[in-house]
Design a protein around this motif. Sequence first.
Motif, mmCIF file in Angstrom:
data_model
loop_
_atom_site.group_PDB
_atom_site.id
_atom_site.type_symbol
_atom_site.label_atom_id
_atom_site.label_comp_id
_atom_site.label_asym_id
_atom_site.label_seq_id
_atom_site.Cartn_x
_atom_site.Cartn_y
_atom_site.Cartn_z
ATOM 1 N N GLN A 73 -19.745 25.655 -28.730
ATOM 2 C CA GLN A 73 -19.654 25.840 -27.287
ATOM 3 C C GLN A 73 -20.303 24.703 -26.491
ATOM 4 O OE1 GLN A 73 -19.599 29.776 -25.556
ATOM 5 N NE2 GLN A 73 -19.982 30.706 -27.548
ATOM 6 N N ALA A 74 -20.666 23.597 -27.169
ATOM 7 C CA ALA A 74 -21.083 22.406 -26.429
ATOM 8 C C ALA A 74 -19.893 21.903 -25.619
ATOM 9 C CB ALA A 74 -21.561 21.332 -27.395
ATOM 10 N N ARG A 75 -20.121 21.525 -24.361
ATOM 11 C CA ARG A 75 -19.030 21.143 -23.467
ATOM 12 C C ARG A 75 -19.147 19.674 -23.076
ATOM 13 N NH1 ARG A 75 -15.735 23.863 -19.110
ATOM 14 N NH2 ARG A 75 -16.458 25.836 -19.959
ATOM 15 N N LEU A 76 -18.010 18.972 -23.181
ATOM 16 C CA LEU A 76 -17.911 17.594 -22.708
ATOM 17 C C LEU A 76 -16.818 17.551 -21.650
ATOM 18 C CD1 LEU A 76 -17.952 15.810 -26.171
ATOM 19 C CD2 LEU A 76 -19.843 15.904 -24.553
ATOM 20 N N ALA A 77 -16.909 16.607 -20.726
ATOM 21 C CA ALA A 77 -15.921 16.556 -19.656
ATOM 22 C C ALA A 77 -15.524 15.127 -19.346
ATOM 23 C CB ALA A 77 -16.464 17.227 -18.399
ATOM 24 N N CYS A 78 -14.262 14.960 -18.926
ATOM 25 C CA CYS A 78 -13.752 13.679 -18.444
ATOM 26 C C CYS A 78 -12.628 13.973 -17.462
ATOM 27 C CB CYS A 78 -13.241 12.827 -19.600
ATOM 28 S SG CYS A 78 -12.511 11.259 -19.069
ATOM 29 N N GLY A 79 -12.842 13.633 -16.206
ATOM 30 C CA GLY A 79 -11.814 13.883 -15.203
ATOM 31 C C GLY A 79 -11.492 15.365 -15.110
ATOM 32 N N ASN A 80 -10.197 15.697 -15.265
ATOM 33 C CA ASN A 80 -9.791 17.096 -15.150
ATOM 34 C C ASN A 80 -9.765 17.816 -16.493
ATOM 35 O OD1 ASN A 80 -7.587 15.698 -16.169
ATOM 36 N ND2 ASN A 80 -6.068 16.803 -14.950
ATOM 37 N N LEU A 81 -10.373 17.223 -17.516
ATOM 38 C CA LEU A 81 -10.408 17.813 -18.859
ATOM 39 C C LEU A 81 -11.831 18.167 -19.259
ATOM 40 C CD1 LEU A 81 -9.256 18.496 -21.697
ATOM 41 C CD2 LEU A 81 -9.552 16.066 -22.270
ATOM 42 N N SER A 82 -12.015 19.395 -19.731
ATOM 43 C CA SER A 82 -13.252 19.807 -20.376
ATOM 44 C C SER A 82 -12.937 20.144 -21.827
ATOM 45 C CB SER A 82 -13.856 21.040 -19.698
ATOM 46 O OG SER A 82 -14.231 20.759 -18.381
ATOM 47 N N PHE A 83 -13.828 19.748 -22.738
ATOM 48 C CA PHE A 83 -13.643 20.058 -24.154
ATOM 49 C C PHE A 83 -14.821 20.886 -24.644
ATOM 50 C CE2 PHE A 83 -14.660 19.234 -28.605
ATOM 51 C CZ PHE A 83 -13.486 19.643 -29.208
ATOM 52 N N ILE A 84 -14.506 21.936 -25.397
ATOM 53 C CA ILE A 84 -15.532 22.815 -25.959
ATOM 54 C C ILE A 84 -15.295 22.958 -27.456
ATOM 55 C CG2 ILE A 84 -16.579 25.118 -25.915
ATOM 56 C CD1 ILE A 84 -15.406 25.380 -23.041
ATOM 57 N N LYS A 85 -16.321 22.724 -28.250
ATOM 58 C CA LYS A 85 -16.210 22.967 -29.681
ATOM 59 C C LYS A 85 -16.328 24.470 -29.907
ATOM 60 C CE LYS A 85 -18.042 21.829 -34.239
ATOM 61 N NZ LYS A 85 -19.092 21.138 -35.008
ATOM 62 N N LEU A 86 -15.248 25.079 -30.345
ATOM 63 C CA LEU A 86 -15.205 26.531 -30.474
ATOM 64 C C LEU A 86 -14.138 26.916 -31.493
ATOM 65 C CD1 LEU A 86 -16.269 29.253 -29.343
ATOM 66 C CD2 LEU A 86 -14.481 29.107 -27.590
ATOM 67 N N ASP A 87 -14.457 27.870 -32.339
ATOM 68 C CA ASP A 87 -13.541 28.350 -33.377
ATOM 69 C C ASP A 87 -12.761 29.550 -32.844
ATOM 70 O OD1 ASP A 87 -12.499 29.679 -35.813
ATOM 71 O OD2 ASP A 87 -13.744 28.202 -36.857
ATOM 72 N N LEU A 88 -11.464 29.580 -33.086
ATOM 73 C CA LEU A 88 -10.645 30.707 -32.639
ATOM 74 C C LEU A 88 -11.141 32.032 -33.193
ATOM 75 C CD1 LEU A 88 -6.999 29.292 -32.996
ATOM 76 C CD2 LEU A 88 -8.324 29.576 -30.902
ATOM 77 N N ALA A 89 -11.739 32.009 -34.380
ATOM 78 C CA ALA A 89 -12.201 33.244 -35.009
ATOM 79 C C ALA A 89 -13.513 33.748 -34.422
ATOM 80 C CB ALA A 89 -12.355 33.027 -36.517
ATOM 81 N N ASP A 90 -14.126 32.987 -33.527
ATOM 82 C CA ASP A 90 -15.375 33.394 -32.875
ATOM 83 C C ASP A 90 -15.034 34.383 -31.761
ATOM 84 O OD1 ASP A 90 -17.694 33.661 -31.376
ATOM 85 O OD2 ASP A 90 -18.197 31.525 -31.424
ATOM 86 N N ARG A 91 -15.046 35.641 -32.101
ATOM 87 C CA ARG A 91 -14.586 36.687 -31.177
ATOM 88 C C ARG A 91 -15.378 36.690 -29.874
ATOM 89 N NH1 ARG A 91 -14.474 43.095 -32.890
ATOM 90 N NH2 ARG A 91 -14.098 43.980 -30.815
ATOM 91 N N ALA A 92 -16.691 36.668 -29.977
ATOM 92 C CA ALA A 92 -17.525 36.708 -28.774
ATOM 93 C C ALA A 92 -17.369 35.436 -27.949
ATOM 94 C CB ALA A 92 -18.992 36.909 -29.161
ATOM 95 N N GLY A 93 -17.297 34.281 -28.635
ATOM 96 C CA GLY A 93 -17.154 33.008 -27.930
ATOM 97 C C GLY A 93 -15.846 32.907 -27.176
#
Length: 354
Positions: A73-93
């Motif tokens: 869930q660390a977030r990086l951003a550039c312009g209109n894009l945000s990126f989050i490291k997150l696994d699809l299987a992480d139900r709560a996340g």
Amino acid sequence: MPTLNLKTDPLKILVTGAAGFIGFHLIKALQAFDHQIVGIDNLNDYYDPQLKLERLKVLGLELGSEGQALNTQARLACGNLSFIKLDLADRAGIAQLFEQEKFDLVVNLGAQAGVRYSIQNPHAYVDSNLVGFVNILEGCRQTQVKHLVYASSSSVYGMNSKQPFSTEDRVDYPISLYAATKKSNELMAHTYSHLYGLPTTGLRFFTVYGPYGRPDMAYFSFTQKILKGESIDVFNNGIMQRDFTYIDDIIEGVMRVMERIPAAQESELTQAHAPYKIYNIGNNQPVTLRRFITAIETACGQKAQENLLPMQPGDVPITYADVDDLIVDTGFKPSTSIEEGIGKFMEWYKRYYV
């Protein structure tokens, strides 16, 4: 059929598998418009993570060699894009992400890919393609997402003998776990469309290739080995046929489908009322493995040394897409020839690797 306009309507869009082959290219195309884009990816090591980081770098996200060490869930951003490291299987996340962001559109391209890998590593497919997809469906339902577009696969057709493959054909007999998970995605999506009125569209992709592609794909490994003077494994004497589809055609098809929200309807076979649609996205021109190899040899400028082998478990002899529905509904038909597409891939490959 209700529509959105990606060129004029500012939308909040989630793209899963953001560091993957198709996800990267889709985000790159969407960055040209006035959307808020959130991309997620778990950056796993199914294939070279450095290529995934390079894709993110092209999108403006500089992770360096530390991408794998990013906290969840660390977030990086550039312009209109945000990126989050997150696994699809992480139900709560995933639930937290949907609740915080309130997306208009979701494009689920994150999945464990590969037919042969599914034979050795079945649990990876259950976690990502089944558990992960339910988490996406629940997020869409709970936050009233306007349209969920998700990746299915031509592999759902199995060894169907009728050609070309039509979305009206029965697809009840998958021959790999990967294919079974993709068919399951379609079934789960239909259920959510029927029960909750969630508009869903599944896309059966046919052998996608192009720059920044997956290294586990045949065209990628063939190129590597031919340029190194190593032999390539050619299955079924090269007579298999694939409906190779160039990445730019895939992205154009995805974006046109994103704009078309399916209306609730009943099929000819069932009275289930659901805003649900399936499309094939393929080149509609199957190519023999032999012609495919010749195109790579031409682009490489050297001949391949071949190691002839029988067909592998889970493989099918031919894929061939009927894209009539796609043409009628979106006005688009993929058309890039294998020679043109491989040529463009080779230009990128030599810049990146040679």
